[in-house]
Design a protein around this motif. Structure first.
Motif, PDB file in Angstrom:
ATOM      1  N   TYR A  26      57.757   9.724  42.872  1.00 38.84           N
ATOM      2  CA  TYR A  26      56.924   8.594  42.433  1.00 38.84           C
ATOM      3  C   TYR A  26      57.594   7.736  41.352  1.00 38.84           C
ATOM      4  O   TYR A  26      58.667   8.054  40.865  1.00 38.84           O
ATOM      5  CB  TYR A  26      55.574   9.140  41.944  1.00 38.84           C
ATOM      6  N   ASP A  27      56.892   6.687  41.009  1.00 39.74           N
ATOM      7  CA  ASP A  27      57.279   5.783  39.918  1.00 39.74           C
ATOM      8  C   ASP A  27      58.641   5.133  40.156  1.00 39.74           C
ATOM      9  O   ASP A  27      59.398   4.893  39.212  1.00 39.74           O
ATOM     10  CB  ASP A  27      57.258   6.541  38.564  1.00 39.74           C
ATOM     11  N   GLN A  29      51.358   8.415  45.596  1.00 33.10           N
ATOM     12  CA  GLN A  29      51.249   8.016  44.187  1.00 33.10           C
ATOM     13  C   GLN A  29      49.835   7.505  43.893  1.00 33.10           C
ATOM     14  O   GLN A  29      49.282   7.760  42.820  1.00 33.10           O
ATOM     15  CB  GLN A  29      52.297   6.954  43.841  1.00 33.10           C
TER      16      GLN A  29
END
Ligand code: PMP
Ligand code: GLN
Length: 382
Positions: A204-205, A290
């Motif tokens: 994620y991110d 996410q």
């Protein structure tokens, strides 16, 4: 009375917590599996292939069309040209691949290093091969590798090091620099790597997954394992693959052919079709999960649990020391399940020696939005 070859092994925590959840009617955020379905075209493809008569043994190494899809994906994502015939093997689940890779590597008296907390199948696989696991704890709170402890754990009998990134249960990631350090550490030694990357697409991110497949030096001594179960929301299909250089793949296949011989034929056809027709599925997966992570964490913000958002996997750890510091995590997971209707996994079971201060439980957020909302509502009342 038969003397057990695995005297310390009982029923896994995943089975126990899922059973308890069913018994008391709790929302099951324990064992890792989605409560939503896989894409319809994927399921339809299975029916189509069964109807078309694709119901006999697949080739021992897997269907060529599926191996080619895997090779194409690896080329696109990690920039490595792997030979679909000699380097990719389709297996009935990552667990089988890990078991076979361990049997290929470990002889009586050999040592394998695991980084605790670690997935529960590694150690029994090593013990059945006549080896022994040396446990090196990851450093809290971020579950990072303690390089000094890892270097100290390596000895003349070390034959194997397990990597797992994205990491179950913590959600932590290994970075490219970690792979460089590991490569340097084992450079002049006869040590191999099993890289468990079953959550490779759940990162994620905006971070990129640091795969051993993208690391030339490490790949030359590695088995890289992945699972279609996680990627396509079909954990019950127990289908995965392992990628390794030709000489290592050849040794793995000698074992795989006598453990199961081959994976399930119509599932392999369906996965090959779906990968070819829906490449966007993998591209969309990080954002898909996410959103679930963020929804769950945002909803938990009003609770007394403390957490850092998982960097990868579909697991979220939560610290409950502000709620019931008196309970160890096994008792806490049971209490949450029975008294509050949300089942979780205790983290200590992934350790040889759990840190005394550990007050963490693991929630699986691979769930529908309404399940996550209901679970969070209950957890906010704890
Ligand atoms: N490794 C890890 C870290 C896992 O979480 C899982 C999923 N249970 C596996 C391996 C096994 O995957 P599979 O279901 O494909 O055997
Ligand atoms: N990998 C799954 C988890 O960590 C469980 C798989 C299993 O039940 N063996 O929850």
């Amino acid at each position: 009375m038969l003397a057990s070859k695995l005297p310390n092994v009982g029923t896994t925590i995943f089975t126990r917590m899922s059973q308890l959840a069913a018994e008391v009617g709790a929302l099951n955020l324990s064992q890792g599996f989605p409560d939503f379905d896989s894409p319809a075209p994927l399921r339809e493809a299975v029916s189509r292939h069964i109807a078309a008569g694709h119901n006999q043994y697949a080739p021992m190494t897997g269907l060529p069309v599926l191996r080619q899809q895997v090779a194409a994906k690896i080329r696109g994502l990690y920039g490595r040209e792997v030979d679909a015939d000699s380097e990719v093997t389709i297996v009935p689940g990552a667990t089988e691949a890990i078991f076979c890779a361990v049997q290929a590597l470990i002889r009586a008296g050999d040592e394998a290093i695991v980084l605790d907390p670690c997935y529960d199948s590694y150690e029994p696989s090593v013990e059945l091969a006549g080896g022994r696991c040396v446990h090196v704890p990851l450093s809290l709170p971020d579950f990072t590798i303690d390089w000094q402890r890892l270097a100290d754990a390596i000895g003349p009998r070390t034959r194997l090091i397990f990597l797992n990134s994205p990491h179950n249960p913590s959600g932590a990631l290994i970075a490219r620099e970690d792979l460089d350090r590991l490569a340097a550490l084992i450079r002049d030694r006869d040590i191999y790597v099993i890289s468990d990357e079953v959550y490779e697409h759940l990162v994620y991110d905006g971070v990129a997954h640091a795969s051993v497949l993208a690391h030339e030096e490490l790949y030359q001594r590695a088995f890289v394992v992945s699972s279609f179960g996680k990627t396509y929301h079909v954990t019950g299909w127990k289908t995965g693959y392992v990628v390794a250089p030709p000489a290592l793949s050849a040794e793995l296949r000698k074992i795989h052919q006598y453990v199961t011989f081959c994976g399930v034929t119509p599932l392999q056809h369906a996965l090959a079709d779906f990968m070819a027709e829906h490449p966007e599925h993998i591209a969309e997966l990080p954002a898909f999960y996410q959103r679930k992570r963020d929804l769950f964490c945002d909803l938990l913000a009003g609770s007394r649990f403390r957490f850092r958002r998982a960097a990868g996997t579909y697991f979220q750890l939560a610290d409950y020391s502000a709620i019931r510091p008196d309970l160890d995590d096994v008792a806490m997971a049971e209490w949450l399940t029975r008294e509050h209707g949300v089942a979780a996994i205790p983290v200590s079971v992934f350790y040889q020696e759990p840190p005394r201060e550990l007050r963490l439980v693991r929630f699986c957020f691979a769930k529908r939005e309404d399940t996550l909302r209901q679970a969070a509502e209950r957890l906010c009342l704890v």
